[in-house]
Write a protein that holds these residues in place. Structure first.
Motif, PDB file in Angstrom:
ATOM      1  N   GLN A 208      -8.769  38.875 -10.804  1.00  0.00           N
ATOM      2  CA  GLN A 208      -9.766  37.816 -10.783  1.00  0.00           C
ATOM      3  C   GLN A 208      -9.430  36.656 -11.727  1.00  0.00           C
ATOM      4  OE1 GLN A 208     -12.515  38.023  -8.597  1.00  0.00           O
ATOM      5  NE2 GLN A 208     -11.299  39.760  -7.874  1.00  0.00           N
ATOM      6  N   VAL A 209      -8.775  36.957 -12.827  1.00  0.00           N
ATOM      7  CA  VAL A 209      -8.432  35.932 -13.820  1.00  0.00           C
ATOM      8  C   VAL A 209      -6.982  36.102 -14.252  1.00  0.00           C
ATOM      9  CG1 VAL A 209     -10.812  35.748 -14.653  1.00  0.00           C
ATOM     10  CG2 VAL A 209      -9.243  37.345 -15.752  1.00  0.00           C
ATOM     11  N   LYS A 210      -6.427  35.033 -14.813  1.00  0.00           N
ATOM     12  CA  LYS A 210      -5.020  35.036 -15.205  1.00  0.00           C
ATOM     13  C   LYS A 210      -4.866  35.421 -16.681  1.00  0.00           C
ATOM     14  CE  LYS A 210      -3.594  31.498 -11.860  1.00  0.00           C
ATOM     15  NZ  LYS A 210      -2.620  32.333 -11.135  1.00  0.00           N
ATOM     16  N   PRO A 211      -4.023  36.410 -16.990  1.00  0.00           N
ATOM     17  CA  PRO A 211      -3.865  36.847 -18.379  1.00  0.00           C
ATOM     18  C   PRO A 211      -3.149  35.831 -19.268  1.00  0.00           C
ATOM     19  CG  PRO A 211      -2.304  37.989 -16.955  1.00  0.00           C
ATOM     20  CD  PRO A 211      -3.236  37.232 -16.050  1.00  0.00           C
ATOM     21  N   LYS A 212      -2.332  34.978 -18.684  1.00  0.00           N
ATOM     22  CA  LYS A 212      -1.552  34.024 -19.483  1.00  0.00           C
ATOM     23  C   LYS A 212      -2.466  33.118 -20.304  1.00  0.00           C
ATOM     24  CE  LYS A 212       2.247  30.696 -19.117  1.00  0.00           C
ATOM     25  NZ  LYS A 212       3.181  30.001 -18.184  1.00  0.00           N
ATOM     26  N   ALA A 213      -3.557  32.650 -19.702  1.00  0.00           N
ATOM     27  CA  ALA A 213      -4.492  31.783 -20.422  1.00  0.00           C
ATOM     28  C   ALA A 213      -5.191  32.543 -21.545  1.00  0.00           C
ATOM     29  CB  ALA A 213      -5.521  31.201 -19.455  1.00  0.00           C
ATOM     30  N   GLN A 214      -5.495  33.824 -21.318  1.00  0.00           N
ATOM     31  CA  GLN A 214      -6.108  34.642 -22.362  1.00  0.00           C
ATOM     32  C   GLN A 214      -5.169  34.772 -23.554  1.00  0.00           C
ATOM     33  OE1 GLN A 214      -6.874  38.278 -20.261  1.00  0.00           O
ATOM     34  NE2 GLN A 214      -8.658  37.473 -19.157  1.00  0.00           N
ATOM     35  N   GLN A 215      -3.879  34.989 -23.267  1.00  0.00           N
ATOM     36  CA  GLN A 215      -2.893  35.114 -24.329  1.00  0.00           C
ATOM     37  C   GLN A 215      -2.767  33.806 -25.119  1.00  0.00           C
ATOM     38  OE1 GLN A 215      -0.911  38.121 -25.052  1.00  0.00           O
ATOM     39  NE2 GLN A 215      -0.881  36.869 -26.911  1.00  0.00           N
ATOM     40  N   LYS A 216      -2.773  32.686 -24.406  1.00  0.00           N
ATOM     41  CA  LYS A 216      -2.687  31.385 -25.069  1.00  0.00           C
ATOM     42  C   LYS A 216      -3.874  31.172 -25.998  1.00  0.00           C
ATOM     43  CE  LYS A 216      -2.527  26.403 -24.115  1.00  0.00           C
ATOM     44  NZ  LYS A 216      -2.529  25.352 -23.068  1.00  0.00           N
ATOM     45  N   PHE A 217      -5.055  31.520 -25.529  1.00  0.00           N
ATOM     46  CA  PHE A 217      -6.262  31.384 -26.348  1.00  0.00           C
ATOM     47  C   PHE A 217      -6.173  32.277 -27.581  1.00  0.00           C
ATOM     48  CE2 PHE A 217     -10.457  33.123 -27.421  1.00  0.00           C
ATOM     49  CZ  PHE A 217     -11.141  31.961 -27.752  1.00  0.00           C
ATOM     50  N   ALA A 218      -5.766  33.534 -27.382  1.00  0.00           N
ATOM     51  CA  ALA A 218      -5.664  34.479 -28.497  1.00  0.00           C
ATOM     52  C   ALA A 218      -4.646  34.008 -29.527  1.00  0.00           C
ATOM     53  CB  ALA A 218      -5.296  35.866 -27.976  1.00  0.00           C
ATOM     54  N   ASP A 219      -3.540  33.448 -29.069  1.00  0.00           N
ATOM     55  CA  ASP A 219      -2.511  32.940 -29.983  1.00  0.00           C
ATOM     56  C   ASP A 219      -3.030  31.756 -30.791  1.00  0.00           C
ATOM     57  OD1 ASP A 219      -0.760  34.846 -29.051  1.00  0.00           O
ATOM     58  OD2 ASP A 219       0.298  33.492 -27.689  1.00  0.00           O
ATOM     59  N   THR A 220      -3.864  30.927 -30.154  1.00  0.00           N
ATOM     60  CA  THR A 220      -4.394  29.738 -30.825  1.00  0.00           C
ATOM     61  C   THR A 220      -5.299  30.107 -31.987  1.00  0.00           C
ATOM     62  OG1 THR A 220      -4.281  28.446 -28.787  1.00  0.00           O
ATOM     63  CG2 THR A 220      -5.724  27.615 -30.519  1.00  0.00           C
ATOM     64  N   ILE A 221      -6.107  31.151 -31.819  1.00  0.00           N
ATOM     65  CA  ILE A 221      -7.011  31.571 -32.900  1.00  0.00           C
ATOM     66  C   ILE A 221      -6.553  32.915 -33.456  1.00  0.00           C
ATOM     67  CG2 ILE A 221      -8.960  30.264 -31.972  1.00  0.00           C
ATOM     68  CD1 ILE A 221     -10.119  32.989 -31.028  1.00  0.00           C
ATOM     69  N   ALA A 222      -5.259  33.069 -33.597  1.00  0.00           N
ATOM     70  CA  ALA A 222      -4.652  34.367 -33.940  1.00  0.00           C
ATOM     71  C   ALA A 222      -5.264  35.000 -35.173  1.00  0.00           C
ATOM     72  CB  ALA A 222      -3.147  34.191 -34.131  1.00  0.00           C
ATOM     73  N   GLN A 223      -5.614  34.194 -36.170  1.00  0.00           N
ATOM     74  CA  GLN A 223      -6.158  34.751 -37.410  1.00  0.00           C
ATOM     75  C   GLN A 223      -7.529  35.364 -37.217  1.00  0.00           C
ATOM     76  OE1 GLN A 223      -5.894  31.626 -36.659  1.00  0.00           O
ATOM     77  NE2 GLN A 223      -7.648  30.430 -37.375  1.00  0.00           N
ATOM     78  N   ASN A 224      -8.206  34.989 -36.123  1.00  0.00           N
ATOM     79  CA  ASN A 224      -9.560  35.488 -35.866  1.00  0.00           C
ATOM     80  C   ASN A 224      -9.664  36.365 -34.624  1.00  0.00           C
ATOM     81  OD1 ASN A 224     -10.928  34.141 -38.048  1.00  0.00           O
ATOM     82  ND2 ASN A 224     -10.663  32.227 -36.923  1.00  0.00           N
ATOM     83  N   CYS A 225      -8.584  36.484 -33.862  1.00  0.00           N
ATOM     84  CA  CYS A 225      -8.668  37.167 -32.568  1.00  0.00           C
ATOM     85  C   CYS A 225      -7.804  38.425 -32.519  1.00  0.00           C
ATOM     86  CB  CYS A 225      -8.235  36.218 -31.448  1.00  0.00           C
ATOM     87  SG  CYS A 225      -8.420  36.916 -29.796  1.00  0.00           S
ATOM     88  N   ARG A 226      -8.391  39.469 -31.984  1.00  0.00           N
ATOM     89  CA  ARG A 226      -7.648  40.699 -31.697  1.00  0.00           C
ATOM     90  C   ARG A 226      -7.654  40.891 -30.187  1.00  0.00           C
ATOM     91  NH1 ARG A 226      -9.835  46.824 -32.700  1.00  0.00           N
ATOM     92  NH2 ARG A 226      -8.035  47.943 -31.861  1.00  0.00           N
ATOM     93  N   LEU A 227      -6.486  40.849 -29.572  1.00  0.00           N
ATOM     94  CA  LEU A 227      -6.370  41.058 -28.134  1.00  0.00           C
ATOM     95  C   LEU A 227      -6.008  42.513 -27.874  1.00  0.00           C
ATOM     96  CD1 LEU A 227      -4.689  38.711 -25.545  1.00  0.00           C
ATOM     97  CD2 LEU A 227      -4.393  41.183 -25.415  1.00  0.00           C
ATOM     98  N   VAL A 228      -6.859  43.194 -27.106  1.00  0.00           N
ATOM     99  CA  VAL A 228      -6.639  44.607 -26.793  1.00  0.00           C
ATOM    100  C   VAL A 228      -6.434  44.761 -25.292  1.00  0.00           C
ATOM    101  CG1 VAL A 228      -7.602  46.929 -26.849  1.00  0.00           C
ATOM    102  CG2 VAL A 228      -8.034  45.353 -28.745  1.00  0.00           C
TER     103      VAL A 228
END
Length: 327
Positions: free
Chosen positions: A277-297
């Motif tokens: 339903q959604v593309k993971p690449k954009a999620q990864q980009k978002f997580a990388d942008t706020i890396a200090q505050n984001c945990r991607l599981v």
């Protein structure tokens, strides 16, 4: 809201007993504690539900595309058992909230910012008072994850933590590239079809097969399908051309560095490995942008609706989610 040994205070329902547990346990409890209401916005009203628990922190749920509050009954029950109270509303164009389109089953919104401002109104007029002195946490799924992300970027001080579950930061259009889909949507709008059904979507199917569902749980799929068959308000099934155009633009806006960097609270981003339903690449980009505050599981075996997975996977999921809120 976890015990000191970090064990869950509940077990998730298995496939064989699922429908029975929902009807005998979950539905009666939620009906007993539920407080429902509406709030006026331009063009109509938004429907919301509150599930109070004395002295508890609050989880606010922003649901996904074509969903309703009813779809989250099991998830709300688990949060309640874990010691949280819950607030949820139905986005415009969904469930028992206002419709702006020509057809009740086609979801139309003039601009995605309307979703964000709806949420802000509910927060200011209902949910903050409901939370009282307790903490406010966000749980936002899919389309609601995009709305929730935009909300965190626009009103960064309202939540202590946020869970973004398979957030729709870039929608999946199958074999049609996003740039081409947007061209088609814009052309349709130019020809006066902005409220018409998106070319890749169809009408509600009361016999929708499990094979096309967004959950890996057959029991959960058919339980909610039965609800949808019985209640026309839950039969939204399609996007309009204007919705799709706005969804693509909203996702791009949400992941822009200058916007995402406004988020300063802890974020848990859950990524479904079998998501169509959604593309993971954009999620990864978002997580990388706020890396200090984001945990991607990542959940490699999960489909899009991780919160409705089969019991073994769902228990792992709930452990991570509740541990994140509790710490």
């Amino acid at each position: 809201m976890m015990e000191e040994n970090n064990k869950r205070l509940f077990t998730c329902f298995g496939e064989e007993e699922y429908a029975e547990q929902m009807k005998a346990t979950v539905e009666p409890l939620l009906a007993q504690i539920r407080e429902s209401g509406t709030i006026s916005v331009k063009g109509g009203e938004l429907y919301y539900e509150l599930y109070p628990k004395e002295g508890a922190d609050t989880v606010v749920i922003s649901h996904g595309f074509s969903e309703s509050a009813e779809k989250f009954a099991e998830f709300i029950y688990y949060l309640y058992q874990a010691g949280y109270q819950v607030a949820i509303w139905e986005h415009r164009g969904h469930g028992r909230s206002l419709r702006e389109g020509k057809h009740a089953d086609i979801i139309y919104v003039e601009d995605f910012q309307n979703y964000v401002e709806d949420m802000h109104l509910l927060m200011e007029e209902r949910f903050k008072a409901f939370a009282g002195e307790g903490k406010l946490y966000l749980f936002a799924h899919s389309m609601g994850g995009c709305v929730g992300t935009l909300y965190l970027e626009t009103y960064p001080g309202d939540f202590r933590k946020a869970v973004l579950n398979a957030p729709m930061l870039a929608i999946e259009m199958g074999s049609c590239p996003l740039f081409l889909a947007q061209v088609i949507c814009k052309a349709a709008k130019l020809f006066g079809r902005k409220k018409e059904r998106l070319f890749t979507h169809g009408e509600f199917d009361p016999q929708e097969p499990f094979s096309v569902s967004c959950t890996d749980s057959e029991a959960r799929h058919f339980y909610y399908l039965e609800k949808r068959r019985a209640i026309p308000a839950f039969q939204t099934s399609s996007a309009s051309y204007n919705w799709a155009d706005n969804a693509i633009r909203a996702g791009k806006r949400a992941v822009k560095k200058e916007n995402a960097s406004r988020i300063q609270i802890p974020v848990l981003l859950i990524q479904a490995g079998r998501d169509n339903q959604v593309k993971p690449k954009a999620q990864q980009k978002f997580a990388d942008t706020i890396a200090q505050n984001c945990r991607l599981v990542p959940f490699p075996d999960a489909k899009h609706e991780c919160y409705r997975s089969t019991a073994p996977l769902l228990e792992k999921y709930m452990d991570i989610l509740l541990d994140f809120y509790a710490k």
